[in-house]
Design a protein around this motif. Structure first.
Motif, PDB file in Angstrom:
ATOM      1  N   THR A 151       0.689  -0.962   0.045  1.00  0.00           N
ATOM      2  CA  THR A 151       0.552   0.187   0.494  1.00  0.00           C
ATOM      3  C   THR A 151       0.799   1.196   0.054  1.00  0.00           C
ATOM      4  O   THR A 151       1.516   1.523   0.771  1.00  0.00           O
ATOM      5  N   THR A 152       1.005   2.395  -1.179  1.00  0.00           N
ATOM      6  CA  THR A 152       1.530   3.528  -1.022  1.00  0.00           C
ATOM      7  C   THR A 152       0.667   4.861  -0.968  1.00  0.00           C
ATOM      8  O   THR A 152      -1.130   4.345  -1.486  1.00  0.00           O
ATOM      9  N   VAL A 153       0.975   5.576   0.063  1.00  0.00           N
ATOM     10  CA  VAL A 153       0.631   6.749   0.076  1.00  0.00           C
ATOM     11  C   VAL A 153       1.190   8.018  -0.855  1.00  0.00           C
ATOM     12  O   VAL A 153       2.128   8.155  -0.388  1.00  0.00           O
ATOM     13  N   ALA A 154       0.469   8.813  -1.302  1.00  0.00           N
ATOM     14  CA  ALA A 154       1.119  10.133  -2.500  1.00  0.00           C
ATOM     15  C   ALA A 154      -0.120  10.877  -2.217  1.00  0.00           C
ATOM     16  O   ALA A 154      -1.173  11.340  -2.184  1.00  0.00           O
ATOM     17  N   LEU A 155       1.163  12.470  -1.790  1.00  0.00           N
ATOM     18  CA  LEU A 155       0.390  13.293  -2.170  1.00  0.00           C
ATOM     19  C   LEU A 155       0.798  14.368  -3.219  1.00  0.00           C
ATOM     20  O   LEU A 155       1.541  13.976  -3.643  1.00  0.00           O
ATOM     21  N   VAL A 156      -0.346  14.565  -4.483  1.00  0.00           N
ATOM     22  CA  VAL A 156      -0.227  14.995  -5.656  1.00  0.00           C
ATOM     23  C   VAL A 156      -1.142  16.678  -5.364  1.00  0.00           C
ATOM     24  O   VAL A 156      -2.271  16.686  -5.306  1.00  0.00           O
ATOM     25  N   SER A 157      -0.168  17.183  -5.707  1.00  0.00           N
ATOM     26  CA  SER A 157      -0.909  18.907  -5.639  1.00  0.00           C
ATOM     27  C   SER A 157      -0.452  19.914  -6.299  1.00  0.00           C
ATOM     28  O   SER A 157       1.009  19.105  -6.690  1.00  0.00           O
ATOM     29  N   GLY A 158      -1.000  20.381  -6.562  1.00  0.00           N
ATOM     30  CA  GLY A 158      -0.682  21.991  -7.192  1.00  0.00           C
ATOM     31  C   GLY A 158       0.864  22.993  -6.826  1.00  0.00           C
ATOM     32  O   GLY A 158       0.911  23.395  -6.931  1.00  0.00           O
ATOM     33  N   ARG A 159       1.549  22.606  -5.302  1.00  0.00           N
ATOM     34  CA  ARG A 159       1.861  23.315  -4.267  1.00  0.00           C
ATOM     35  C   ARG A 159       3.372  22.632  -5.225  1.00  0.00           C
ATOM     36  O   ARG A 159       3.610  21.913  -5.807  1.00  0.00           O
ATOM     37  N   THR A 160       3.625  24.523  -4.904  1.00  0.00           N
ATOM     38  CA  THR A 160       5.716  23.544  -5.006  1.00  0.00           C
ATOM     39  C   THR A 160       5.639  21.813  -4.105  1.00  0.00           C
ATOM     40  O   THR A 160       5.379  21.870  -3.522  1.00  0.00           O
ATOM     41  N   LEU A 161       6.642  20.985  -4.573  1.00  0.00           N
ATOM     42  CA  LEU A 161       7.010  20.091  -3.931  1.00  0.00           C
ATOM     43  C   LEU A 161       7.892  20.974  -2.668  1.00  0.00           C
ATOM     44  O   LEU A 161       7.254  20.518  -1.381  1.00  0.00           O
ATOM     45  N   ALA A 162       8.795  22.215  -2.565  1.00  0.00           N
ATOM     46  CA  ALA A 162       9.192  22.254  -1.340  1.00  0.00           C
ATOM     47  C   ALA A 162       7.969  22.968  -0.123  1.00  0.00           C
ATOM     48  O   ALA A 162       7.854  23.150   1.573  1.00  0.00           O
ATOM     49  N   ASP A 163       6.827  23.738  -0.863  1.00  0.00           N
ATOM     50  CA  ASP A 163       5.579  24.492   0.376  1.00  0.00           C
ATOM     51  C   ASP A 163       4.942  23.307   0.440  1.00  0.00           C
ATOM     52  O   ASP A 163       4.007  22.637   1.948  1.00  0.00           O
ATOM     53  N   LEU A 164       4.738  21.871  -0.433  1.00  0.00           N
ATOM     54  CA  LEU A 164       4.182  20.770  -0.442  1.00  0.00           C
ATOM     55  C   LEU A 164       4.439  19.958   0.778  1.00  0.00           C
ATOM     56  O   LEU A 164       3.856  19.923   2.148  1.00  0.00           O
ATOM     57  N   ARG A 165       5.871  19.706   1.012  1.00  0.00           N
ATOM     58  CA  ARG A 165       6.588  19.638   2.576  1.00  0.00           C
ATOM     59  C   ARG A 165       6.359  19.944   3.356  1.00  0.00           C
ATOM     60  O   ARG A 165       6.632  19.183   4.914  1.00  0.00           O
ATOM     61  N   VAL A 166       6.458  21.545   3.377  1.00  0.00           N
ATOM     62  CA  VAL A 166       5.988  22.223   4.958  1.00  0.00           C
ATOM     63  C   VAL A 166       4.219  21.644   5.271  1.00  0.00           C
ATOM     64  O   VAL A 166       4.679  21.840   6.425  1.00  0.00           O
ATOM     65  N   ILE A 167       3.876  21.934   4.131  1.00  0.00           N
ATOM     66  CA  ILE A 167       2.203  21.697   4.738  1.00  0.00           C
ATOM     67  C   ILE A 167       2.377  20.291   5.036  1.00  0.00           C
ATOM     68  O   ILE A 167       0.838  20.026   6.318  1.00  0.00           O
ATOM     69  N   ALA A 168       2.504  19.583   4.376  1.00  0.00           N
ATOM     70  CA  ALA A 168       1.944  17.969   5.003  1.00  0.00           C
ATOM     71  C   ALA A 168       2.927  17.745   5.651  1.00  0.00           C
ATOM     72  O   ALA A 168       3.075  16.610   6.137  1.00  0.00           O
ATOM     73  N   GLU A 169       3.646  18.424   6.748  1.00  0.00           N
ATOM     74  CA  GLU A 169       5.126  17.943   8.124  1.00  0.00           C
ATOM     75  C   GLU A 169       5.991  16.967   7.476  1.00  0.00           C
ATOM     76  O   GLU A 169       5.243  16.269   7.983  1.00  0.00           O
ATOM     77  N   HIS A 170       6.006  16.855   6.588  1.00  0.00           N
ATOM     78  CA  HIS A 170       6.805  15.769   5.554  1.00  0.00           C
ATOM     79  C   HIS A 170       8.508  15.743   5.942  1.00  0.00           C
ATOM     80  O   HIS A 170       8.765  17.007   5.333  1.00  0.00           O
ATOM     81  N   ASP A 171       8.774  14.583   6.228  1.00  0.00           N
ATOM     82  CA  ASP A 171      10.274  14.794   6.492  1.00  0.00           C
ATOM     83  C   ASP A 171      10.551  13.218   6.075  1.00  0.00           C
ATOM     84  O   ASP A 171      10.319  12.350   4.926  1.00  0.00           O
ATOM     85  N   ASP A 172      12.841  13.312   5.770  1.00  0.00           N
ATOM     86  CA  ASP A 172      13.145  12.729   5.011  1.00  0.00           C
ATOM     87  C   ASP A 172      12.480  11.311   5.161  1.00  0.00           C
ATOM     88  O   ASP A 172      12.785  10.186   4.788  1.00  0.00           O
ATOM     89  N   SER A 173      11.667  10.777   6.610  1.00  0.00           N
ATOM     90  CA  SER A 173      11.856   9.767   6.559  1.00  0.00           C
ATOM     91  C   SER A 173      10.394   9.468   6.610  1.00  0.00           C
ATOM     92  O   SER A 173       9.772   8.207   7.438  1.00  0.00           O
ATOM     93  N   SER A 174       9.810  10.353   6.483  1.00  0.00           N
ATOM     94  CA  SER A 174       8.186   9.964   5.947  1.00  0.00           C
ATOM     95  C   SER A 174       7.963   8.672   4.474  1.00  0.00           C
ATOM     96  O   SER A 174       8.855   8.801   3.104  1.00  0.00           O
ATOM     97  N   PRO A 175       7.097   7.689   4.567  1.00  0.00           N
ATOM     98  CA  PRO A 175       6.952   6.634   3.422  1.00  0.00           C
ATOM     99  C   PRO A 175       6.249   7.597   2.402  1.00  0.00           C
ATOM    100  O   PRO A 175       5.836   6.319   1.725  1.00  0.00           O
ATOM    101  N   TRP A 176       5.339   8.587   2.978  1.00  0.00           N
ATOM    102  CA  TRP A 176       4.954   9.027   1.989  1.00  0.00           C
ATOM    103  C   TRP A 176       5.174   9.702   0.171  1.00  0.00           C
ATOM    104  O   TRP A 176       6.377  10.029   0.676  1.00  0.00           O
ATOM    105  N   TRP A 177       4.932   9.299  -1.264  1.00  0.00           N
ATOM    106  CA  TRP A 177       5.499  10.053  -1.939  1.00  0.00           C
ATOM    107  C   TRP A 177       5.051  11.177  -2.149  1.00  0.00           C
ATOM    108  O   TRP A 177       3.865  11.885  -2.016  1.00  0.00           O
ATOM    109  N   LEU A 178       5.767  12.033  -2.811  1.00  0.00           N
ATOM    110  CA  LEU A 178       5.192  13.529  -3.533  1.00  0.00           C
ATOM    111  C   LEU A 178       5.332  13.558  -4.546  1.00  0.00           C
ATOM    112  O   LEU A 178       6.214  13.089  -5.406  1.00  0.00           O
ATOM    113  N   MET A 179       4.055  13.902  -5.118  1.00  0.00           N
ATOM    114  CA  MET A 179       3.606  14.877  -6.477  1.00  0.00           C
ATOM    115  C   MET A 179       3.252  15.928  -6.367  1.00  0.00           C
ATOM    116  O   MET A 179       2.524  16.888  -6.471  1.00  0.00           O
ATOM    117  N   GLY A 180       4.789  17.354  -6.749  1.00  0.00           N
ATOM    118  CA  GLY A 180       4.210  18.419  -6.036  1.00  0.00           C
ATOM    119  C   GLY A 180       4.453  19.045  -7.601  1.00  0.00           C
ATOM    120  O   GLY A 180       4.178  19.277  -9.213  1.00  0.00           O
TER     121      GLY A 180
END
Length: 278
Positions: free
Chosen positions: A75-104
């Motif tokens: 099972t994989t979780v991904a956030l797919v957003s219009g936000r820039t990657l840098a901003d998405l990491r901030v608002i999602a409180e996403h750190d380097d240990s997160s198992p979530w994929w991001l698509m900014g």
């Protein structure tokens, strides 16, 4: 629409507490698929819409549900957003240990667990035009109350959430005219009180397709609340599940009223998938 409208526990509901039994089958299908991708918009889907974009945070219940999903096998979780990657990491409180994929940036930027950010480099001419248009657009709307320009990795955004209707219309006309004259090939997207312009043409549909192929997903759940999410919702196939959070025309299989109602769907999938994967 199914005729069975008796309230039942542990079922996704929309307005008035009515069960959506056709969608129940789709929820169970994705929950029991072999390799599941949960790809989700952020603003308005996991986090309430706010006047100050960088103060957005997902609800605690949404975070618990996503953590529960990400901990399950296959099972994989991904956030797919219009936000820039840098901003998405901030608002999602996403750190380097997160198992979530991001698509900014609608999929033009990516972050992979264990590998970090992908290469989002672009040519100097495109970036120079972006910087010039950000400056010109900022000047064009400087006198308009409640309007602001957001610099983006691949373009710019016009925010009108706190402007009155007449001012918002004026701002859109000014920036539309500017971008049409200077960068007619840029992609234009509308959203909740925002216009976005980008020299990259990726969309959430291509972002989901990339993740599906990369992960070998046998089914996808995608959820969103806005016009830009409809590209991804329309791209889903048999065996997938599309969820629209809130109103508006949609290609989604299931519509829910709000974020808590969507979280209830995610919680149901956690229960079903935990039982399925053992």
């Amino acid at each position: 629409m199914p005729d069975d409208r008796r309230p039942r526990p542990d079922r996704p509901h929309h307005g008035g507490g009515c069960p959506v039994t056709a969608a129940d089958a789709a929820v169970e299908a994705v929950a029991t698929t072999d390799e599941l991708l949960i790809a989700l918009d952020f603003d308005g889907t996991l986090s309430p819409l706010v006047d100050e974009p960088m103060t957005a945070r997902m609800t605690p219940e949404a975070r618990v549900a996503l953590d529960g999903l990400a901990a399950l096998p296959r099972t994989t979780v991904a956030l797919v957003s219009g936000r820039t990657l840098a901003d998405l990491r901030v608002i999602a409180e996403h750190d380097d240990s997160s198992p979530w994929w991001l698509m900014g940036s609608h999929g033009a930027e990516s972050w992979q667990p264990g590998a970090g950010a992908g290469d989002g480099a672009d040519d100097a001419d495109a970036l120079a035009l972006r910087d010039r248009l950000i400056g010109e657009a900022t000047d064009a709307v400087a006198a308009l109350a409640g309007v602001r320009i957001e610099p983006k990795q691949f373009g710019l955004g016009l925010h009108t959430r706190t402007a009155d209707a007449a001012t918002a219309t004026t701002a859109r006309e000014k920036v539309d005219a500017l971008v049409s004259a200077e960068a007619p090939e840029w992609r234009r997207r509308t959203g909740h009180d925002i216009l976005e312009y980008s020299f990259r043409h990726e969309g959430k549909d291509s972002a989901v397709a990339h993740l599906r192929e990369r992960l070998g997903a046998s089914a996808v759940l995608f959820a969103g609340d806005d016009v830009t999410d409809e590209d991804a919702l329309r791209s889903l196939g048999a065996g997938d599940l599309g969820v629209r959070v809130g109103g508006g025309e949609t290609a989604a299989t299931l519509r829910v009223d709000d974020i808590p109602a969507f979280v209830a769907v995610l919680e149901q999938i956690v229960r079903l998938r935990r039982a399925h994967t053992g």
